[in-house]
Design a protein around this motif. Sequence first.
Motif, PDB file in Angstrom:
ATOM      1  N   TYR A 131       0.895  -1.229   0.032  1.00  0.00           N
ATOM      2  CA  TYR A 131      -0.024  -0.095  -0.152  1.00  0.00           C
ATOM      3  C   TYR A 131       0.879   1.276  -0.046  1.00  0.00           C
ATOM      4  N   LEU A 132       2.353   1.236   0.218  1.00  0.00           N
ATOM      5  CA  LEU A 132       3.097   2.273   0.211  1.00  0.00           C
ATOM      6  C   LEU A 132       2.897   3.104  -1.030  1.00  0.00           C
ATOM      7  N   ILE A 133       2.700   2.553  -2.068  1.00  0.00           N
ATOM      8  CA  ILE A 133       2.578   3.347  -3.337  1.00  0.00           C
ATOM      9  C   ILE A 133       1.378   4.186  -3.590  1.00  0.00           C
ATOM     10  N   ASP A 134       0.512   3.896  -2.865  1.00  0.00           N
ATOM     11  CA  ASP A 134      -0.755   4.822  -2.748  1.00  0.00           C
ATOM     12  C   ASP A 134      -0.350   6.006  -1.961  1.00  0.00           C
ATOM     13  N   TYR A 135       0.816   6.364  -1.257  1.00  0.00           N
ATOM     14  CA  TYR A 135       0.881   7.453  -0.287  1.00  0.00           C
ATOM     15  C   TYR A 135       2.201   7.880  -0.760  1.00  0.00           C
ATOM     16  N   PRO A 136       2.055   9.068  -1.724  1.00  0.00           N
ATOM     17  CA  PRO A 136       3.454   9.835  -2.014  1.00  0.00           C
ATOM     18  C   PRO A 136       4.111  10.338  -0.918  1.00  0.00           C
ATOM     19  N   GLY A 137       5.170  10.425  -0.750  1.00  0.00           N
ATOM     20  CA  GLY A 137       5.978  10.942   0.458  1.00  0.00           C
ATOM     21  C   GLY A 137       6.424   9.996   1.447  1.00  0.00           C
ATOM     22  N   LEU A 138       5.961   8.808   1.412  1.00  0.00           N
ATOM     23  CA  LEU A 138       6.349   7.569   2.545  1.00  0.00           C
ATOM     24  C   LEU A 138       7.286   6.574   1.881  1.00  0.00           C
ATOM     25  N   PHE A 139       8.221   6.209   2.698  1.00  0.00           N
ATOM     26  CA  PHE A 139       9.122   5.251   2.435  1.00  0.00           C
ATOM     27  C   PHE A 139       9.470   4.647   3.709  1.00  0.00           C
ATOM     28  N   VAL A 140      10.327   3.469   3.430  1.00  0.00           N
ATOM     29  CA  VAL A 140      10.420   2.737   4.908  1.00  0.00           C
ATOM     30  C   VAL A 140      11.949   2.725   5.206  1.00  0.00           C
ATOM     31  N   MET A 141      12.512   2.952   6.036  1.00  0.00           N
ATOM     32  CA  MET A 141      13.990   2.625   6.531  1.00  0.00           C
ATOM     33  C   MET A 141      14.131   1.538   7.753  1.00  0.00           C
ATOM     34  N   THR A 142      14.882   0.748   7.325  1.00  0.00           N
ATOM     35  CA  THR A 142      15.189  -0.621   8.280  1.00  0.00           C
ATOM     36  C   THR A 142      16.166  -0.194   9.504  1.00  0.00           C
ATOM     37  N   ARG A 143      15.733  -0.687  10.608  1.00  0.00           N
ATOM     38  CA  ARG A 143      16.848  -0.668  11.763  1.00  0.00           C
ATOM     39  C   ARG A 143      16.331  -1.924  12.456  1.00  0.00           C
ATOM     40  N   SER A 144      17.172  -2.099  13.643  1.00  0.00           N
ATOM     41  CA  SER A 144      16.834  -3.119  14.443  1.00  0.00           C
ATOM     42  C   SER A 144      16.408  -2.727  15.795  1.00  0.00           C
ATOM     43  N   VAL A 145      15.753  -3.682  16.454  1.00  0.00           N
ATOM     44  CA  VAL A 145      15.305  -3.531  18.188  1.00  0.00           C
ATOM     45  C   VAL A 145      15.999  -4.637  18.726  1.00  0.00           C
ATOM     46  N   ARG A 146      16.105  -4.554  20.214  1.00  0.00           N
ATOM     47  CA  ARG A 146      16.636  -5.729  20.758  1.00  0.00           C
ATOM     48  C   ARG A 146      15.642  -6.864  21.154  1.00  0.00           C
ATOM     49  N   ALA A 147      15.919  -7.947  21.129  1.00  0.00           N
ATOM     50  CA  ALA A 147      14.975  -9.286  21.311  1.00  0.00           C
ATOM     51  C   ALA A 147      15.911 -10.080  22.178  1.00  0.00           C
ATOM     52  N   TYR A 148      15.172 -10.923  22.857  1.00  0.00           N
ATOM     53  CA  TYR A 148      15.403 -11.742  24.108  1.00  0.00           C
ATOM     54  C   TYR A 148      15.031 -13.191  23.931  1.00  0.00           C
ATOM     55  N   PRO A 149      15.794 -14.214  23.723  1.00  0.00           N
ATOM     56  CA  PRO A 149      15.453 -15.547  23.526  1.00  0.00           C
ATOM     57  C   PRO A 149      14.959 -15.965  24.825  1.00  0.00           C
ATOM     58  N   GLN A 150      15.521 -15.508  25.991  1.00  0.00           N
ATOM     59  CA  GLN A 150      14.864 -15.836  27.202  1.00  0.00           C
ATOM     60  C   GLN A 150      14.231 -14.941  28.029  1.00  0.00           C
ATOM     61  N   ALA A 151      13.165 -14.864  28.701  1.00  0.00           N
ATOM     62  CA  ALA A 151      12.559 -13.609  29.445  1.00  0.00           C
ATOM     63  C   ALA A 151      13.253 -13.614  30.664  1.00  0.00           C
ATOM     64  N   SER A 152      14.410 -13.484  30.725  1.00  0.00           N
ATOM     65  CA  SER A 152      15.180 -13.454  32.050  1.00  0.00           C
ATOM     66  C   SER A 152      16.122 -12.229  32.093  1.00  0.00           C
ATOM     67  N   ALA A 153      16.780 -12.062  33.198  1.00  0.00           N
ATOM     68  CA  ALA A 153      17.656 -11.012  33.791  1.00  0.00           C
ATOM     69  C   ALA A 153      17.380  -9.696  33.130  1.00  0.00           C
ATOM     70  N   ALA A 154      16.158  -9.414  33.195  1.00  0.00           N
ATOM     71  CA  ALA A 154      15.856  -7.828  32.566  1.00  0.00           C
ATOM     72  C   ALA A 154      16.509  -6.820  33.281  1.00  0.00           C
ATOM     73  N   ASN A 155      16.295  -6.828  34.534  1.00  0.00           N
ATOM     74  CA  ASN A 155      17.164  -5.754  35.436  1.00  0.00           C
ATOM     75  C   ASN A 155      18.673  -5.454  35.078  1.00  0.00           C
ATOM     76  N   ALA A 156      19.305  -6.689  35.022  1.00  0.00           N
ATOM     77  CA  ALA A 156      20.723  -6.777  34.691  1.00  0.00           C
ATOM     78  C   ALA A 156      20.797  -6.169  33.218  1.00  0.00           C
ATOM     79  N   LEU A 157      20.341  -6.817  32.164  1.00  0.00           N
ATOM     80  CA  LEU A 157      20.560  -6.311  30.958  1.00  0.00           C
ATOM     81  C   LEU A 157      20.357  -5.057  30.614  1.00  0.00           C
ATOM     82  N   GLY A 158      19.066  -4.666  31.135  1.00  0.00           N
ATOM     83  CA  GLY A 158      18.552  -3.313  30.925  1.00  0.00           C
ATOM     84  C   GLY A 158      17.825  -3.186  29.525  1.00  0.00           C
TER      85      GLY A 158
END
Length: 600
Positions: A131-158
């Motif tokens: 649907y992006l082609i229907d809206y001039p002036g829009l484009f997508v930029m790729t980046r990354s976010v953090r992910a965690y294989p284990q729901a663990s050590a949240a307070n230590a990892l930050g």
Amino acid sequence: MNNSRPAILISIIVLIAIVLLTKLFMIQVADDSFLKRAERNAIQRVVDHPYRGLVYDRNDKLLVYNNPVFDLMVIPKEFTVKDTARFCDLFNIEKEELIIRYQAARKYSWVKPSPMVKAISNEDFARIQDYLIDYPGLFVMTRSVRAYPQASAANALGYIGEISGAQLEKDTVKYYRQGDYVGLAGMEGFYEHYLRGRKGVKYKMVNVRGVDKGSFKGGEYDTMSMAGKNIVSTIDLDLQLYGEKLMSGKRGSVVAIEPSTGEVLAMISAPSYDPNQLAGSRFGKNYGLLTMDETKPLFNRPIMAMYPPGSIFKVVQSLIGLQEGIFTPNTTFPCNQALVKCHPHPSPANLFGAIKYSCNPYYHQGYRKLINREVSSNTFIDTRIGLDQWRESVMKFGLGSPLGIDMRNEKGGQIPGSALYNKIYGENRWKYSTIYSLSIGQGEMLVTPLQMANLAAIFANKGWYYPPHLVRSIDGSSENIPEKFRTKVSVGVDAHHFDMVQEAMAEALSGTANRAIIKDIVIAGKTGTAQNPGGADHSVFVAFAPKDNPKIAIAVYVENSGFGGRAAASTASLMIEQYLRGDITRPALEEYVLAGKFLY
């Protein structure tokens, strides 16, 4: 006269032509600002955000990795929307938010891209990309976010989040821009400089509709991004997960340290949260929910919670007394409960027995000898001098100020001195009878669970420690971690004084913490009960094992659980067995801790 008119008109026309040609020359040849402005309209500067460094546990198990996401960017000059409701539904954005972000983008630049919708997942991007082609002036930029294989050590990892205005102002090298993501807590925050990598830039040619026409001048001005450095943490993931299992449904802390290195093996803050909650587009919403949670899962108890140390502090009193020559192993005091309450045990006790049975009256009398040494005939002055000398000795044990762990917002606790009591009571208006509760680790004394675990490491090492830390190596080298974590710290007590203390701590388990006894593993430990004016007392236990070749030092606080020999000692004992043996041979004790029937 009439004959001169053509000449005048011609002269005027020539003059105007000269002015116009001169102006045109200045615009097109001498002054290239218009050319640059035109090029900027046709050239799109795209920041290439690097992948952050990965984080592993001490056994090379992955703790944190990068998950690709997409930011929907907008160029205000080219952007048009005919059906706002359909756009908002398609791109999962509220109308009010759309207006706010579009206005912010216009304010920033009419022709430069700004983020419209951030952190679009792979699934959502697959849904919207056609649907992006229907809206001039829009484009997508790729980046990354953090992910965690284990729901663990949240307070230590930050976690990471969008940089604030205040942080941008502090960025003297101007690396960051509004909208960039930065480490905000835990290891992510402390080691941001290593984890963030280096941004790159690509210049692309685009036509008036924003269609990509290839790189500008063959990529001559492009720069490559450089991924962040990988980190190997000190955390033992298996031990961390087991500790979090034991502390489920409870409030408190568990900190385990390798005594010989100061490496933190486990850091449990209970209750905690799934670190994946603070990754991706739902960061803002989930952060708000976690902040409002009355159990305070974002509160990092191991380094921020402050409690009285309770009876565990008696070991420190013993060592200071031995070093100062106030105590000997044979120093004996009666268990005089007219001074302070105590539990039944053989009396009178020497120093070994005082540690083993945790005799309160013994330390009431012994602490008086430490404080009142009759250096002044004025009892108020004598107490003040003695207290400040004692405080100086106590602080050498890493108490009363932050240990300097590689995390932000570490609290230092409180070891009171004369300045505090002068402020409370007034100068020369307090004496030993005012402060005697310090003798058994109560009163105005406060410590953190991290400091208590470090105390256990000091007892194990016979008088020294490395500052606790969470990272073993950066980019494959231990030489990259801060020098202070490789610098041994002495507490100023001779090693031979620890021999008797260690023996007494090993005997103490049979007296006050028999639940903690493990067959074929000798544990040296000390129970404590930290008074809690707001409710039931806290259960406290510190230990190290094996006694003669320590591999683990541990401190456990279980809030509102009473006597230290119950909840805290049981939890610590199971953690020690899990680390040293890799499995649990006492399922009944494990079930006792998991059930949590000791909670008030």
